[in-house]
Design an enzyme around this catalytic site. Structure first.
Site, PDB file in Angstrom:
ATOM      1  N   CYS A 121      75.202  54.351  -1.778  1.00  0.00           N
ATOM      2  CA  CYS A 121      75.203  53.616  -0.502  1.00  0.00           C
ATOM      3  C   CYS A 121      74.370  54.337   0.562  1.00  0.00           C
ATOM      4  CB  CYS A 121      76.647  53.449  -0.004  1.00  0.00           C
ATOM      5  SG  CYS A 121      77.424  51.934  -0.617  1.00  0.00           S
ATOM      6  N   HIS A 140      76.437  47.443  -0.948  1.00  0.00           N
ATOM      7  CA  HIS A 140      77.289  47.798  -2.072  1.00  0.00           C
ATOM      8  C   HIS A 140      77.867  46.584  -2.796  1.00  0.00           C
ATOM      9  CE1 HIS A 140      79.899  50.588  -4.317  1.00  0.00           C
ATOM     10  NE2 HIS A 140      80.757  49.581  -4.298  1.00  0.00           N
ATOM     11  N   ASN A 144      72.554  47.953 -16.930  1.00  0.00           N
ATOM     12  CA  ASN A 144      73.917  47.722 -17.419  1.00  0.00           C
ATOM     13  C   ASN A 144      74.715  47.174 -16.247  1.00  0.00           C
ATOM     14  OD1 ASN A 144      73.015  49.115 -19.722  1.00  0.00           O
ATOM     15  ND2 ASN A 144      73.825  51.069 -18.989  1.00  0.00           N
ATOM     16  N   ALA A 197      78.138  50.098 -17.402  1.00  0.00           N
ATOM     17  CA  ALA A 197      77.845  50.582 -16.052  1.00  0.00           C
ATOM     18  C   ALA A 197      78.942  51.535 -15.599  1.00  0.00           C
ATOM     19  CB  ALA A 197      77.723  49.413 -15.074  1.00  0.00           C
ATOM     20  N   SER A 198      78.544  52.659 -15.041  1.00  0.00           N
ATOM     21  CA  SER A 198      79.556  53.596 -14.554  1.00  0.00           C
ATOM     22  C   SER A 198      79.617  53.611 -13.026  1.00  0.00           C
ATOM     23  CB  SER A 198      79.282  55.003 -15.099  1.00  0.00           C
ATOM     24  OG  SER A 198      77.983  55.411 -14.761  1.00  0.00           O
ATOM     25  N   HIS A 252      72.347  48.581  -9.651  1.00  0.00           N
ATOM     26  CA  HIS A 252      71.248  49.488  -9.995  1.00  0.00           C
ATOM     27  C   HIS A 252      70.745  49.202 -11.393  1.00  0.00           C
ATOM     28  CE1 HIS A 252      74.669  51.404 -11.972  1.00  0.00           C
ATOM     29  NE2 HIS A 252      73.817  52.069 -12.727  1.00  0.00           N
ATOM     30  N   CYS A 303      49.365  34.957 -31.008  1.00  0.00           N
ATOM     31  CA  CYS A 303      50.535  35.736 -30.561  1.00  0.00           C
ATOM     32  C   CYS A 303      51.804  34.948 -30.864  1.00  0.00           C
ATOM     33  CB  CYS A 303      50.428  36.012 -29.065  1.00  0.00           C
ATOM     34  SG  CYS A 303      51.976  36.579 -28.324  1.00  0.00           S
ATOM     35  N   CYS A 358      53.506  33.597 -27.722  1.00  0.00           N
ATOM     36  CA  CYS A 358      52.827  32.402 -27.210  1.00  0.00           C
ATOM     37  C   CYS A 358      53.233  31.174 -28.038  1.00  0.00           C
ATOM     38  CB  CYS A 358      51.306  32.587 -27.246  1.00  0.00           C
ATOM     39  SG  CYS A 358      50.699  33.811 -26.050  1.00  0.00           S
TER      40      CYS A 358
END
Lengths: 333, 333
Positions: A42, A113, A153, A160-161, A166, A196, A199
């Site tokens: 933060c 946050h 994550n 995510a921790s 983020h 490709c 594509c």
């Protein structure tokens, strides 16, 4: 110093990051992180992170690591790889290892946050993609690095921790095996067809029109034909290019719009659905590839990886992508 | 009918098992199953499962699907693949798919609801391996099948949906990609060295003696050099053979002993640690391979698969295998 070790049979690399300091007694199964409390990401808490490597939005003349930023990139305080040192590789009998040289950074996507990526309006979201690009360009100057992996994550179930929105970046001294396999698969197709494969996928998806979630002038968002998890989404640029560093401002604005729409549709379908996303882009030293096509893959975390997946590399998915796409497409935002 | 779909770029197969009936509204993130209550795998509840395909331990003359068994194998009530039908493959433009033909069975390892695999004494545990072998031998007679994958999910975090101790088996019409890659890696080494890489691993581990957890005359249990998760364990037979179906009674008794010891050591280190294990064995139609070596891989579920692992195929492991092995080895049972 973390150590990279290679499985001698399948060639899979593992980062033994003992600096993170887990001992047997530290393992508590499925521990939940406490919410609320002090957030190191933060504004006003800049002193708690390592010194920033990039920031956007501060007034001219404001010093680094002060508040009033709109996006900030900092080294990870608990890095899986270490930036300092020379790269060495060595054997241990039949085994191979190298030291854990690399960069591990955190892209703080917003100063707010409570805001998730789906909440950030496209005109601010665009700076997230600029930050990815700027960091890739900068890290490519370091000749030890071969690949920059960018990922996010979201939610505890997805790894995510920290709650504050983020994403992360890891610069690696080798091109990861999964990236090599994807490029190799695309090359096989190109050698046969001289087109490709991505594509061709875009072409077929536009024709079939059964797995499209949303699109704009520059991008297509689809449920892929063989999704690993329910509501998996791919965001594909309609213009062929293998390297994310080649994206221009017009494309970035269109990317922010479609990414925002995709995440808002997912959030409307399954509120606060945990997910991972990964930027798929060419290796730093081989960036102009006719057969490869950069894109994002977004994987909601709704099923578990268990013994069958570990053994086979197959995934069991209860939701056909045509149903998932229709459901997401028909949501009124 | 479930459908198998192949990702056209990386060749990854996905089973779209819509019979399992999940619709968008059914997804509740990280839902916990209620413990206690009715158990369909307990003796006396045989009528709640599909009719058994194998049972051990009943007195002579007792009818099938009656109580008094010591081990029972039944078709999965919610199978990922369906046993009836002919195999077809077809294209959809650039995409490939086939119908979901296969067998999906549940091996009920004990009649006692409270008993875990670590609790079962080796003299009873041996019948679990006999059941694996007997089912593989039987399913190999069905010429549609190319591989039998045997695995176990223990604990909710590792994907188990029933508490009663059980493992699972899936017979597949194709050899899974991860199995192919492991065999291919071992073949590369064999072509170069003219030795089995697993035999060489056993040789080096016995010499180095830093990653051994326990051993007996027939088997070695190690922390592998490049483990994906803390406390990962491999159980390797000292005698070279590629096919689990070739194991004899003496080896099965030694396997039960070392498997039991490994699980008891893990349980003492981290009580009721969730884990997955997978039997790695040769494909049904190519069972005598000089370069491949059957074994078990046991993966405790202590870290999460997140964006970095999805993108790279790398794993981040905070515990060096030498530390994990020493910790597990030094536990007094």
């Amino acid at each position: 110093m973390p150590e990279l070790r290679k499985d001698p049979i399948v060639g899979r690399w593992v980062i033994i990051a003992k600096e993170r300091g887990k001992r047997p007694s530290d393992f508590v199964v499925e521990k939940e992180k406490t919410k609320g409390g002090f957030c190191p990401l933060c504004p006003g808490h800049e002193y708690t992170t390592p010194p920033e490597v990039l920031a956007y939005g501060r007034p001219p003349g404001a010093p680094p690591n002060s508040p009033d930023w709109t996006l900030r990139v900092v080294p990870n305080k608990y890095p899986a790889l270490i930036i300092e040192g020379d790269l060495w590789k060595e054997g241990e009998g039949i085994y191979d290892k190298m030291n854990g040289i690399g960069a591990h950074e955190v892209i703080v996507e917003t100063p707010n946050h409570q805001e998730t990526l789906a909440d950030i309006p496209p005109e601010r979201l665009v700076q997230v993609y600029w930050a990815y690009r700027d960091r890739m360009v900068d890290l490519a100057r370091d000749h030890r690095f071969r690949y920059v992996m960018i990922f996010k994550n979201f939610g505890q179930a997805a790894g995510a921790s920290l709650e504050h929105s983020h994403s992360q970046l890891i610069a690696l001294p080798i091109v990861p095996q999964l990236v090599r396999e994807e490029i190799k698969g695309a090359k096989l197709y190109y050698d046969y067809k001289e087109r490709c494969i991505f594509c061709d996928i875009i072409h077929q998806e536009l024709q079939q029109n059964i797995r499209i979630i949303c699109e704009n002038e520059e991008f297509l968002c689809i449920s892929p034909f063989a999704p690993r998890s329910p509501f998996e989404m791919w965001i594909l640029p309609k213009r062929h290019h293998s390297d994310f560093r080649s994206v221009d401002d017009k494309q970035f604005r269109a990317l922010a719009e479609i990414f925002s729409e995709a995440l808002r549709r997912l959030d409307a379908a399954i509120p606060r659905c945990p997910f991972n996303y990964v930027l798929h882009t060419a290796p730093l030293r081989e960036s102009y590839l006719e057969h490869y096509h950069w894109h994002f893959e977004i994987m909601p975390k709704l099923t578990r990886i268990a013994g069958f997946e570990w053994g086979t590399g197959f995934y069991i998915n209860p939701t056909p992508p045509e149903e998932a796409a229709r459901f997401l497409r028909e949501i009124t935002l």
